[in-house]
Design a protein around this motif. Structure first.
Motif, PDB file in Angstrom:
ATOM      1  N   GLY A  86       8.566   2.071   3.878  1.00 32.81           N
ATOM      2  CA  GLY A  86       9.971   1.596   4.321  1.00 32.81           C
ATOM      3  C   GLY A  86      10.201  -0.054   4.012  1.00 32.81           C
ATOM      4  N   GLY A  87      11.210  -0.134   3.306  1.00 30.23           N
ATOM      5  CA  GLY A  87      11.510  -1.625   2.929  1.00 30.23           C
ATOM      6  C   GLY A  87      12.600  -2.163   3.817  1.00 30.23           C
ATOM      7  N   GLY A  88      12.819  -1.541   5.107  1.00 24.73           N
ATOM      8  CA  GLY A  88      14.011  -1.953   5.905  1.00 24.73           C
ATOM      9  C   GLY A  88      13.566  -3.244   6.709  1.00 24.73           C
ATOM     10  N   ALA A  89      14.073  -3.596   7.541  1.00 21.39           N
ATOM     11  CA  ALA A  89      13.699  -4.874   8.516  1.00 21.39           C
ATOM     12  C   ALA A  89      12.369  -4.765   9.222  1.00 21.39           C
ATOM     13  N   ILE A  90      12.119  -3.463   9.792  1.00 21.65           N
ATOM     14  CA  ILE A  90      10.804  -3.404  10.525  1.00 21.65           C
ATOM     15  C   ILE A  90       9.729  -3.177   9.594  1.00 21.65           C
ATOM     16  N   GLY A  91       9.669  -2.373   8.512  1.00 24.90           N
ATOM     17  CA  GLY A  91       8.734  -2.578   7.349  1.00 24.90           C
ATOM     18  C   GLY A  91       8.610  -3.782   6.636  1.00 24.90           C
ATOM     19  N   CYS A  92       9.517  -4.619   6.464  1.00 25.05           N
ATOM     20  CA  CYS A  92       9.243  -5.782   5.804  1.00 25.05           C
ATOM     21  C   CYS A  92       8.531  -6.827   6.931  1.00 25.05           C
ATOM     22  N   GLU A  93       9.002  -6.740   7.948  1.00 25.25           N
ATOM     23  CA  GLU A  93       8.501  -7.525   9.093  1.00 25.25           C
ATOM     24  C   GLU A  93       6.776  -7.188   9.112  1.00 25.25           C
ATOM     25  N   PHE A  94       6.564  -6.108   9.305  1.00 26.41           N
ATOM     26  CA  PHE A  94       5.143  -5.755   9.193  1.00 26.41           C
ATOM     27  C   PHE A  94       4.438  -5.997   8.034  1.00 26.41           C
ATOM     28  N   ALA A  95       4.936  -5.772   6.730  1.00 25.09           N
ATOM     29  CA  ALA A  95       4.464  -6.146   5.621  1.00 25.09           C
ATOM     30  C   ALA A  95       4.029  -7.559   5.586  1.00 25.09           C
ATOM     31  N   SER A  96       5.101  -8.567   5.929  1.00 23.46           N
ATOM     32  CA  SER A  96       4.737  -9.904   6.115  1.00 23.46           C
ATOM     33  C   SER A  96       3.829 -10.116   7.036  1.00 23.46           C
ATOM     34  N   PHE A  97       3.675  -9.555   8.320  1.00 26.81           N
ATOM     35  CA  PHE A  97       2.702  -9.919   9.157  1.00 26.81           C
ATOM     36  C   PHE A  97       1.428  -9.570   8.759  1.00 26.81           C
ATOM     37  N   PHE A  98       1.065  -8.312   8.186  1.00 28.55           N
ATOM     38  CA  PHE A  98      -0.232  -8.059   7.724  1.00 28.55           C
ATOM     39  C   PHE A  98      -0.891  -8.892   6.614  1.00 28.55           C
ATOM     40  N   ASN A  99       0.423  -9.351   5.876  1.00 26.78           N
ATOM     41  CA  ASN A  99       0.008 -10.323   4.611  1.00 26.78           C
ATOM     42  C   ASN A  99      -0.356 -11.566   5.251  1.00 26.78           C
ATOM     43  N   GLU A 100       0.173 -12.138   6.025  1.00 28.88           N
ATOM     44  CA  GLU A 100      -0.251 -13.356   6.601  1.00 28.88           C
ATOM     45  C   GLU A 100      -1.423 -13.211   7.557  1.00 28.88           C
ATOM     46  N   ALA A 101      -1.852 -11.978   7.824  1.00 29.75           N
ATOM     47  CA  ALA A 101      -3.159 -11.742   8.547  1.00 29.75           C
ATOM     48  C   ALA A 101      -4.421 -11.562   7.617  1.00 29.75           C
ATOM     49  N   GLY A 102      -3.982 -11.401   6.252  1.00 26.84           N
ATOM     50  CA  GLY A 102      -4.998 -10.961   5.280  1.00 26.84           C
ATOM     51  C   GLY A 102      -5.192 -10.061   4.750  1.00 26.84           C
ATOM     52  N   SER A 103      -4.447  -8.951   5.160  1.00 28.65           N
ATOM     53  CA  SER A 103      -4.482  -7.484   4.611  1.00 28.65           C
ATOM     54  C   SER A 103      -3.787  -7.654   3.252  1.00 28.65           C
ATOM     55  N   GLU A 104      -4.527  -6.783   2.451  1.00 29.59           N
ATOM     56  CA  GLU A 104      -3.695  -6.340   1.138  1.00 29.59           C
ATOM     57  C   GLU A 104      -2.823  -5.313   1.301  1.00 29.59           C
ATOM     58  N   VAL A 105      -1.727  -5.639   1.223  1.00 27.88           N
ATOM     59  CA  VAL A 105      -0.329  -4.902   1.571  1.00 27.88           C
ATOM     60  C   VAL A 105       0.416  -4.197   0.195  1.00 27.88           C
ATOM     61  N   THR A 106       0.629  -2.972   0.449  1.00 22.92           N
ATOM     62  CA  THR A 106       1.397  -2.219  -0.395  1.00 22.92           C
ATOM     63  C   THR A 106       2.508  -1.791   0.385  1.00 22.92           C
ATOM     64  N   LEU A 107       3.911  -2.418  -0.022  1.00 21.76           N
ATOM     65  CA  LEU A 107       5.291  -1.667   0.664  1.00 21.76           C
ATOM     66  C   LEU A 107       5.708  -0.713  -0.110  1.00 21.76           C
ATOM     67  N   LEU A 108       6.040   0.383   0.379  1.00 23.08           N
ATOM     68  CA  LEU A 108       6.910   1.487  -0.552  1.00 23.08           C
ATOM     69  C   LEU A 108       8.170   1.866   0.119  1.00 23.08           C
ATOM     70  N   GLU A 109       9.062   1.807  -0.839  1.00 25.80           N
ATOM     71  CA  GLU A 109      10.473   2.055  -0.593  1.00 25.80           C
ATOM     72  C   GLU A 109      11.087   2.784  -1.686  1.00 25.80           C
ATOM     73  N   VAL A 110      11.987   3.783  -1.457  1.00 26.60           N
ATOM     74  CA  VAL A 110      12.351   4.637  -2.315  1.00 26.60           C
ATOM     75  C   VAL A 110      13.707   4.163  -3.053  1.00 26.60           C
ATOM     76  N   ALA A 111      14.431   3.154  -2.221  1.00 27.97           N
ATOM     77  CA  ALA A 111      15.581   2.577  -2.677  1.00 27.97           C
ATOM     78  C   ALA A 111      15.178   1.760  -3.600  1.00 27.97           C
ATOM     79  N   PRO A 112      16.042   1.113  -4.700  1.00 26.81           N
ATOM     80  CA  PRO A 112      15.720   0.132  -5.577  1.00 26.81           C
ATOM     81  C   PRO A 112      15.663  -1.478  -4.914  1.00 26.81           C
ATOM     82  N   SER A 113      15.902  -1.581  -3.795  1.00 26.31           N
ATOM     83  CA  SER A 113      16.066  -2.958  -3.294  1.00 26.31           C
ATOM     84  C   SER A 113      15.473  -2.908  -1.731  1.00 26.31           C
ATOM     85  N   LEU A 114      14.913  -4.026  -1.632  1.00 26.50           N
ATOM     86  CA  LEU A 114      14.399  -4.150   0.153  1.00 26.50           C
ATOM     87  C   LEU A 114      15.696  -4.540   0.959  1.00 26.50           C
ATOM     88  N   LEU A 115      15.436  -4.411   1.922  1.00 29.15           N
ATOM     89  CA  LEU A 115      16.453  -4.755   3.115  1.00 29.15           C
ATOM     90  C   LEU A 115      18.011  -4.499   2.859  1.00 29.15           C
TER      91      LEU A 115
END
Length: 138
Positions: A86-115
């Motif tokens: 999910g590339g909505g607000a919550i999915g992007c928030e957690f993707a950013s959080f985990f990326n900053e924390a050092g995790s390798e993040v893959t964000l999956l979104e069916v829509a052609p754009s985020l947010l």
């Protein structure tokens, strides 16, 4: 990463309150908490009203491998890799959080754009950031 989200916020000098509250005075950044106390913010007040996790198809959250946003707030480590659906607000928030924390993040979104449905400038900024960090592929 010790302390999960709370540790990250503490390291950045953010004070959190888990309480019902009312913005008492916006100019002076005063918040009245349910216990009657009044808190004054030095820089800003962030109102996080919460959300409800939505189950993804027939897959149920188990709190161990398949986590809802509620589960994520309780973990005290950054996983080596994480996939976020999910590339909505919550999915992007957690993707950013985990990326900053050092995790390798893959964000999956069916829509052609985020947010989708959000401010176009904010969505564009987030998309560029995630593309450069290889969190999302358009």
């Amino acid at each position: 990463m010790v302390g999960g989200l709370e540790g990250l916020l503490k390291r950045r000098k953010v004070t959190t309150f888990n309480s019902r509250a009312m913005l008492h005075n916006a100019q002076r950044k005063e918040v009245s908490l349910s216990d009657g106390s009044i808190i004054s913010a030095t820089k800003a007040v962030v109102v996080a009203t919460g959300s409800s996790p939505r189950q993804f198809g027939p897959v149920e959250f188990d709190g161990r491998v398949i986590l809802s946003s509620d589960h994520v707030l309780d973990i005290d480590y950054a996983p080596k890799t994480v996939a976020i659906i999910g590339g909505g607000a919550i999915g992007c928030e957690f993707a950013s959080f985990f990326n900053e924390a050092g995790s390798e993040v893959t964000l999956l979104e069916v829509a052609p754009s985020l947010l989708a449905g959000c401010d176009k400038d904010a969505a564009s900024c987030c998309t560029k950031n995630f593309l450069s960090k290889k969190v999302w592929k358009s």
